[in-house]
Design an enzyme around this catalytic site. Structure first.
Site, short mmCIF file in Angstrom:
data_model
loop_
_atom_site.label_atom_id
_atom_site.label_comp_id
_atom_site.label_asym_id
_atom_site.label_seq_id
_atom_site.Cartn_x
_atom_site.Cartn_y
_atom_site.Cartn_z
N GLY A 200 0.82 -1.21 0.00
CA GLY A 200 0.00 0.00 0.00
C GLY A 200 0.85 1.25 0.00
O GLY A 200 2.06 1.20 0.26
N PRO A 201 0.23 2.39 -0.27
CA PRO A 201 0.96 3.66 -0.27
C PRO A 201 1.51 3.98 1.12
O PRO A 201 1.07 3.40 2.13
CB PRO A 201 -0.10 4.69 -0.71
N GLY A 203 1.94 5.53 4.69
CA GLY A 203 1.03 6.13 5.65
C GLY A 203 -0.33 5.51 5.74
O GLY A 203 -1.21 6.05 6.43
N LYS A 206 0.23 0.07 7.36
CA LYS A 206 0.75 -1.30 7.24
C LYS A 206 1.51 -1.70 8.51
O LYS A 206 1.27 -2.77 9.07
CB LYS A 206 1.67 -1.39 6.01
N HIS A 422 -5.60 35.37 -11.27
CA HIS A 422 -5.17 33.99 -11.58
C HIS A 422 -6.06 32.99 -10.82
O HIS A 422 -6.59 32.03 -11.43
CB HIS A 422 -3.71 33.81 -11.18
N GLU A 423 -6.21 33.19 -9.51
CA GLU A 423 -7.02 32.27 -8.72
C GLU A 423 -8.50 32.39 -9.06
O GLU A 423 -9.23 31.40 -9.03
CB GLU A 423 -6.79 32.51 -7.23
#
Length: 661
Positions: A200-201, A203, A206, A422-423
């Site tokens: 698993g990724p 964090g 596991k 921009h935002e």
């Protein structure tokens, strides 16, 4: 420390007093008269000397009046002085001549250095032999296993402490149940898996799940990292693997947990060392120990990695790692449970909605959620709050995603206006595009590396991405660059991250997912080979003509998204100005405030924000007053109890008197 110095000063004073006493007595006892050689010879000639003692060139003795004297005889006159003394002794019957024998060393002191050297050699040889057998210090214990045995401490982690992961816990529970009740499985002819690989990724829990397995098993649990096997000395890794499994077999049934096994289980043939590579020898020994000619009954190996595709195929086959347990990113229900677990020992306010927090954190791992709650607690302490409020948790989520807010950074008005448009371009496109994720927050306050950001949060978890969804994402990402070009007549480097993500998504659409119109349903992805490390260079599995077609398709997808973003912003230019002005005025607006400004205008938003601020301040004032009232009530109750206790003692003066029966 002062008490220690005070106690030591007493002994120092006693020592000084004794030293002074001895010195004074020594001075008082000193009555010896120092005579020159001439004075000594004169007194000797005048019959004034009663006793003489000779020690080399030093002559001491006593005079007739009882006083003691001492003198030194020059070497050239020693013979003459001896003759005079002999003559004097012959003429005086009462004269005594004594010689002092030379100082001799006792026999034991003579042989003491030899005895000490022999003892040192014996001790050194004994320590050397102990080290050569694996005991003693680490000098000769390179080949010994560094696995640690997890002991039953006061804080034991069980499966009840692991939120979510229902199926994963069932897989691990089966292992624990077999260790506790093996007859149930052996009677059916079942063979328990020799190894379980948790994938698993980073964090996702596991290692935490393995700790829970250790807490539930009640059997010896050996834990070691994959990097602990590898050393600079050849053969050490294989020796440590052998030692680990020998120790585990002596204490079977037991569990051996290898964290980050990819450090030692990497695919063979990918390095420069060939078959003599230290890492490959360690892997070969691990393969033999897990499933070789030797009996390995009762030893279960659990390993964890986030790089399963680089592991050697021989390690993953049945008989070694029989099962692969995928520990993925939690869904919304599991995230709610995880947040509740990490909030268990924290004072959380009543306004905290765990379900809403779970919806606001898609893609967060358990480690991220634990970090969010810890950051929320730190922010609450910074604000001097007694409880963790919903506002602090939301701020912590934003901090984890985008970084620390940098309000102190000096930004010119021109850059603030550029960032605002921009935002606003991102936010307006996210609102007008159908089926896009709603806007959660827009800000022009710098955070991390970004001068501002627009945060979108999905309303539900997704396992797959669609072509239309990826095209919408491209349009929204290009909205900032398009807004700068439309309103300011110039473009900036602020869109660098947006353009990088656009290029990556467009290439993935063409090369990985075959979402182009002209290349058909073929994948041209070659990144896996480089990632696996099997080759040092990436070999293209397509021709130069296909490469040109790929570049053309990627450009067409990006150009189409740019044109779509430009047309939508031109149609909603008034909305773009409204959102930009709102950002320039308030710097940060939430999703609800964005919708209010988008639909009603900036004046309505200003009134709403003032009302909300007044309401929040009022709620905080009420909360502080309530906390003060609770404190006063507690003090009154405490004073009342102390008063009642005092009255009870006054009514019964013998209540504190103890009697011995």
């Amino acid at each position: 420390m002062k008490k220690g110095l005070k106690g030591a000063s007493i002994y120092i004073m006693i020592f000084i007093a004794i030293l002074v006493f001895v010195t004074v007595n020594g001075v008082n006892a000193q009555k010896t008269v120092e005579l020159t050689y001439d004075e000594f010879m004169l007194k000797l000639g005048n019959d004034q000397i009663k006793e003489v003692q000779i020690d080399g060139n030093k002559v001491t003795g006593a005079l007739l009046d009882g006083s003691e004297f001492s003198t030194y005889v020059p070497s050239m006159l020693a013979l003459k002085t001896g003759d005079v003394i002999v003559q004097y002794m012959a003429d005086n019957d009462n004269f005594e001549l004594n010689g002092i024998p030379p100082a001799t060393t006792p026999f034991l002191l003579d042989i003491l250095p030899t005895i000490i050297m022999i003892l040192l050699l014996v001790v050194f040889w004994f320590v050397f032999m102990q080290n050569s057998q694996g005991g003693g210090s680490k000098v000769m214990s390179f080949g010994k296993s560094r696995a640690k045995v997890v002991k039953d401490s006061g804080k034991k982690i069980t499966f009840a402490d692991v939120a979510g992961l229902k199926e994963e816990k069932e897989e691990m529970q089966e292992i624990v149940d077999f260790l506790k009740n093996p007859r149930k499985y052996l009677s059916l002819g079942a063979r328990i898996p020799k190894g379980i690989l948790m994938v698993g990724p980073p964090g996702t829990g596991k290692t935490y799940l393995s700790k829970a397995c250790a807490g539930e098993a009640g059997v010896p649990f050996y834990t070691i990292s994959g990097s602990d096997f590898v050393e600079m000395f050849v053969g050490v890794g294989a020796s440590r693997v052998r030692d680990l499994f020998e120790e585990a077999k002596k204490n079977s049934p037991c569990i051996v947990f290898i964290d980050e096994i990819d450090a030692v289980g990497r695919r063979r043939g990918a390095g420069l060392g060939g078959g003599h590579d230290e890492r490959e020898q360690t892997l070969n020994q691990l393969l033999v120990e897990m499933d070789g000619f030797g009996d390995n009954q009762g030893v279960i190996v659990i390993a964890a990695t986030n790089r399963p595709d680089i592991l050697d195929p021989a390690l993953l086959r049945p008989g070694r790692f029989d099962r692969q347990v995928m520990v993925g990113v939690p869904d919304v229900r599991e995230r709610e449970q995880i947040i509740k677990i990490h909030s268990k020992n924290k004072p959380v306010a009543n306004d905290v909605d765990f379900a809403k927090l779970a919806q606001s954190t898609p893609g967060f791992t358990p480690a991220d959620l634990e970090n969010v709650m810890n950051e929320a607690a730190l922010l609450s302490a910074r604000k001097d709050d007694k409880v963790i409020r919903m506002e602090s948790i939301k701020e912590a989520i934003t901090k984890v995603i985008a970084g620390v807010e940098k309000k102190s950074r000096i930004v010119s008005d021109k850059e603030r206006r550029l960032t605002a448009y921009h935002e606003a371009g991102h936010a307006v496109l996210a609102q007008v595009l159908p089926e896009s994720d709603p806007v959660h927050q827009v800000t022009i306050i710098p955070r991390g590396r970004a001068g501002g950001f627009t945060m979108q949060l999905p309303e539900e978890d997704r396992s797959y991405a669609t072509k239309k969804g990826m095209e919408r994402e491209l349009i929204i990402l290009l909205g900032g660059r398009v807004a700068e070009s439309l309103v300011l007549g110039d473009i900036s480097t602020g869109a660098q991250n947006d353009l990088s993500r656009v290029t990556k998504i467009a290439k993935a659409m063409v090369m990985k997912y075959a979402m182009s119109d002209n290349l058909g349903s073929m994948s041209y992805d070659t990144e896996d080979e480089v990632f696996l490390g099997r080759d040092f260079t990436s070999m293209k599995n397509y021709s130069e003509h296909v490469a040109a077609e790929i570049d053309r398709e990627v450009r067409n997808i990006v150009d189409s998204a740019y044109d779509k973003a430009k047309s939508l912003l031109e149609e909603n230019l008034d909305k773009l100005h409204v959102i930009a002005e709102a950002l320039l005025k308030f710097e940060t607006i939430s999703g609800e405030e964005f919708l209010l400004a988008f639909n009603e205008g900036i004046d309505v938003l200003a009134d709403k924000i003032d009302t909300v601020k007044t309401q929040v301040e009022e709620e905080r004032r009420i909360a502080r007053e309530q906390e003060e009232l609770e404190r006063i009530a507690y003090e009154k109750l405490k004073a009342q109890k102390e008063k009642e206790e005092m009255e009870r003692k006054n009514d019964n003066p013998f209540s504190d008197v103890s009697t011995n029966s």
